[in-house]
Write a protein that holds these residues in place. Structure first.
Motif, PDB file in Angstrom:
ATOM      1  N   UNK A  21       0.912  -1.074  -0.042  1.00 52.15           N
ATOM      2  CA  UNK A  21      -0.097  -0.036  -0.045  1.00 52.15           C
ATOM      3  C   UNK A  21       0.898   1.308   0.123  1.00 52.15           C
ATOM      4  N   UNK A  22       1.964   1.203   0.842  1.00 53.89           N
ATOM      5  CA  UNK A  22       3.086   2.339   0.895  1.00 53.89           C
ATOM      6  C   UNK A  22       3.661   2.536  -0.380  1.00 53.89           C
ATOM      7  N   UNK A  23       3.575   1.564  -1.413  1.00 53.49           N
ATOM      8  CA  UNK A  23       4.013   1.620  -2.607  1.00 53.49           C
ATOM      9  C   UNK A  23       3.226   2.075  -3.783  1.00 53.49           C
ATOM     10  N   UNK A  24       1.895   2.295  -3.346  1.00 53.92           N
ATOM     11  CA  UNK A  24       0.856   2.497  -4.359  1.00 53.92           C
ATOM     12  C   UNK A  24       0.318   1.230  -5.021  1.00 53.92           C
ATOM     13  N   UNK A  25       0.645   0.107  -4.472  1.00 53.18           N
ATOM     14  CA  UNK A  25       0.170  -1.033  -5.175  1.00 53.18           C
ATOM     15  C   UNK A  25      -0.976  -1.884  -4.411  1.00 53.18           C
ATOM     16  N   UNK A  26      -1.839  -2.551  -5.058  1.00 55.84           N
ATOM     17  CA  UNK A  26      -2.516  -3.541  -4.462  1.00 55.84           C
ATOM     18  C   UNK A  26      -2.150  -4.642  -3.768  1.00 55.84           C
ATOM     19  N   UNK A  27      -2.315  -4.782  -2.459  1.00 50.84           N
ATOM     20  CA  UNK A  27      -1.720  -6.175  -2.125  1.00 50.84           C
ATOM     21  C   UNK A  27      -2.405  -7.364  -2.663  1.00 50.84           C
ATOM     22  N   UNK A  28      -1.451  -8.300  -2.941  1.00 48.21           N
ATOM     23  CA  UNK A  28      -1.789  -9.686  -3.487  1.00 48.21           C
ATOM     24  C   UNK A  28      -3.018 -10.263  -2.722  1.00 48.21           C
ATOM     25  N   UNK A  29      -4.072 -10.632  -3.422  1.00 49.50           N
ATOM     26  CA  UNK A  29      -5.217 -11.275  -2.940  1.00 49.50           C
ATOM     27  C   UNK A  29      -5.082 -12.824  -3.160  1.00 49.50           C
ATOM     28  N   UNK A  30      -6.251 -13.419  -2.670  1.00 50.71           N
ATOM     29  CA  UNK A  30      -6.253 -15.033  -2.620  1.00 50.71           C
ATOM     30  C   UNK A  30      -6.731 -15.376  -4.121  1.00 50.71           C
ATOM     31  N   UNK A  31      -6.782 -14.641  -5.034  1.00 49.37           N
ATOM     32  CA  UNK A  31      -7.311 -15.174  -6.200  1.00 49.37           C
ATOM     33  C   UNK A  31      -5.891 -15.329  -7.002  1.00 49.37           C
ATOM     34  N   UNK A  32      -4.608 -14.611  -6.558  1.00 51.52           N
ATOM     35  CA  UNK A  32      -3.331 -14.942  -7.507  1.00 51.52           C
ATOM     36  C   UNK A  32      -2.556 -15.627  -6.505  1.00 51.52           C
ATOM     37  N   UNK A  33      -1.506 -16.108  -7.318  1.00 50.36           N
ATOM     38  CA  UNK A  33      -0.511 -17.110  -6.678  1.00 50.36           C
ATOM     39  C   UNK A  33       0.252 -16.436  -5.623  1.00 50.36           C
ATOM     40  N   UNK A  34       0.067 -17.023  -4.125  1.00 54.87           N
ATOM     41  CA  UNK A  34       0.925 -16.203  -3.297  1.00 54.87           C
ATOM     42  C   UNK A  34       2.480 -16.673  -3.536  1.00 54.87           C
ATOM     43  N   UNK A  35       2.913 -15.412  -3.256  1.00 52.75           N
ATOM     44  CA  UNK A  35       4.511 -15.235  -3.343  1.00 52.75           C
ATOM     45  C   UNK A  35       5.365 -14.817  -2.261  1.00 52.75           C
ATOM     46  N   UNK A  36       4.604 -14.896  -1.218  1.00 51.17           N
ATOM     47  CA  UNK A  36       5.067 -14.327   0.153  1.00 51.17           C
ATOM     48  C   UNK A  36       5.943 -15.258   0.770  1.00 51.17           C
ATOM     49  N   UNK A  37       7.215 -15.262   0.819  1.00 49.58           N
ATOM     50  CA  UNK A  37       7.837 -16.082   1.773  1.00 49.58           C
ATOM     51  C   UNK A  37       7.760 -15.866   3.155  1.00 49.58           C
ATOM     52  N   UNK A  38       7.111 -16.876   3.965  1.00 49.34           N
ATOM     53  CA  UNK A  38       6.522 -16.431   5.267  1.00 49.34           C
ATOM     54  C   UNK A  38       7.668 -16.801   6.455  1.00 49.34           C
ATOM     55  N   UNK A  39       7.508 -16.137   7.256  1.00 47.86           N
ATOM     56  CA  UNK A  39       8.885 -16.262   8.216  1.00 47.86           C
ATOM     57  C   UNK A  39       9.002 -17.493   8.832  1.00 47.86           C
ATOM     58  N   UNK A  40       8.128 -18.362   8.848  1.00 46.62           N
ATOM     59  CA  UNK A  40       8.246 -19.680   9.283  1.00 46.62           C
ATOM     60  C   UNK A  40       9.018 -20.292   8.253  1.00 46.62           C
ATOM     61  N   UNK A  41       8.766 -20.446   7.034  1.00 49.75           N
ATOM     62  CA  UNK A  41       9.431 -21.171   5.863  1.00 49.75           C
ATOM     63  C   UNK A  41      10.891 -20.782   5.681  1.00 49.75           C
ATOM     64  N   UNK A  42      10.770 -19.348   6.032  1.00 51.34           N
ATOM     65  CA  UNK A  42      12.398 -18.721   5.823  1.00 51.34           C
ATOM     66  C   UNK A  42      13.106 -19.399   7.111  1.00 51.34           C
ATOM     67  N   UNK A  43      12.584 -19.521   8.291  1.00 44.20           N
ATOM     68  CA  UNK A  43      13.274 -20.014   9.311  1.00 44.20           C
ATOM     69  C   UNK A  43      13.595 -21.764   9.128  1.00 44.20           C
ATOM     70  N   UNK A  44      12.757 -22.430   8.391  1.00 41.59           N
ATOM     71  CA  UNK A  44      13.048 -23.680   7.905  1.00 41.59           C
ATOM     72  C   UNK A  44      14.367 -23.757   7.117  1.00 41.59           C
TER      73      UNK A  44
END
Length: 279
Positions: free
Chosen positions: A86-109
């Motif tokens: 939102x700060x970048x003026x972008x719409x956050x990814x929603x559930x209709x698109x393929x998630x690309x966020x690397x969650x902290x738990x996966x990064x810890x793994x």
């Protein structure tokens, strides 16, 4: 929202992210406990100059790919990632698109499997991040951009990989990969990037089009793979694909049976490859 607010947020999150939490060594004298600009740039795959201009509010609006890369590098939560968009003026990814966020738990793994070749893909088989042993095994992907980061595109239209197939294993791999991608397309029908990927593959690969039009739906999960490494030769490994519930990420892990020649070759190539990457 302004470019200044975006830059201030990035700087705050950079200052709060210790290097060991980002998978980096924490040694050396530091004026602040957080990441240096050079480290954030390295983790996000962008230039130090661009990070500087972003933080100073002098850069143009970042793309969604840059915002996602920064969110991964800074270990942001889902809510924080959405706020960064939102700060970048972008719409956050929603559930209709393929998630690309690397969650902290996966990064810890990923951090805890530091001696094992591991990569994380999204559900459309676009590469998000690899660890050094994976880069040593398959080659450094840090310069890959756009379609080259997608494993399906690379197999059918690109240069391929170091994996060596028999005719039977190739057919099985391609069938599983396309069936997996079709299942993903069914879950995310509004994802325009995924639709463009499928259209390009169908237009330029007869084999992909044949498999796609068969209508098969499935999951690419586990395989036995032989990798032809330029320095140590053939290495046969177990490849397991773990799907992360809730984020639909694919964690790809390569292992060798202990005490075997393949385990020795894997250990050797990991050392050789890591030295090359850091040299």
């Amino acid at each position: 929202m302004t470019a200044t607010e975006f830059g201030q947020a990035v700087r705050r999150w950079r200052d709060r992210t210790p290097p060991d939490a980002a998978g980096l060594p924490a040694g050396g004298h530091r004026r602040a406990p957080g990441l240096r600009r050079e480290e954030l740039a390295q983790l996000a795959g962008i230039s130090v100059d661009y990070v500087t201009r972003l933080e100073q509010g002098r850069a143009s609006r970042p793309s969604a790919q840059v915002a996602e890369a920064l969110a991964r590098a800074l270990r942001l939560s889902g809510a924080e990632r959405d706020h960064l968009f939102l700060l970048a003026g972008l719409a956050p990814p929603d559930l209709r698109t393929v998630p690309a966020h690397l969650t902290p738990s996966v990064q810890r793994l990923l951090d805890r499997l530091a001696d094992t070749p591991v990569a994380v893909y999204d559900a459309a088989w676009t590469l998000l991040v690899v660890n050094p042993p994976y880069a040593a095994l398959h080659g450094d992907p840090s310069e890959w951009r756009g379609s080259r980061r997608n494993g399906v595109w690379r197999h059918f239209l690109g240069p391929g990989s170091r994996v060596r197939h028999t005719p039977e294993s190739r057919r099985a791999f391609e069938s599983a990969l396309v069936a997996d991608l079709r299942a993903t397309a069914g879950r995310y029908p509004a994802d325009q990037g995924l639709r463009r990927l499928v259209a390009e593959l169908r237009a330029h690969s007869d084999r992909f089009a044949e498999l796609w039009d068969s209508g098969a739906v499935g999951r690419h999960e586990t395989a036995r793979k032989t990798v032809d490494h330029p320095q140590v030769g053939l290495v046969t490994l177990d490849c397991d694909v773990l799907t992360v519930s809730g984020s639909d990420l694919r964690v790809v892990v390569y292992t060798a049976e202990p005490g075997t020649e393949d385990a020795e070759r894997l250990a050797l190539l990991t050392v050789l490859g890591t030295q090359t990457l850091t040299g």
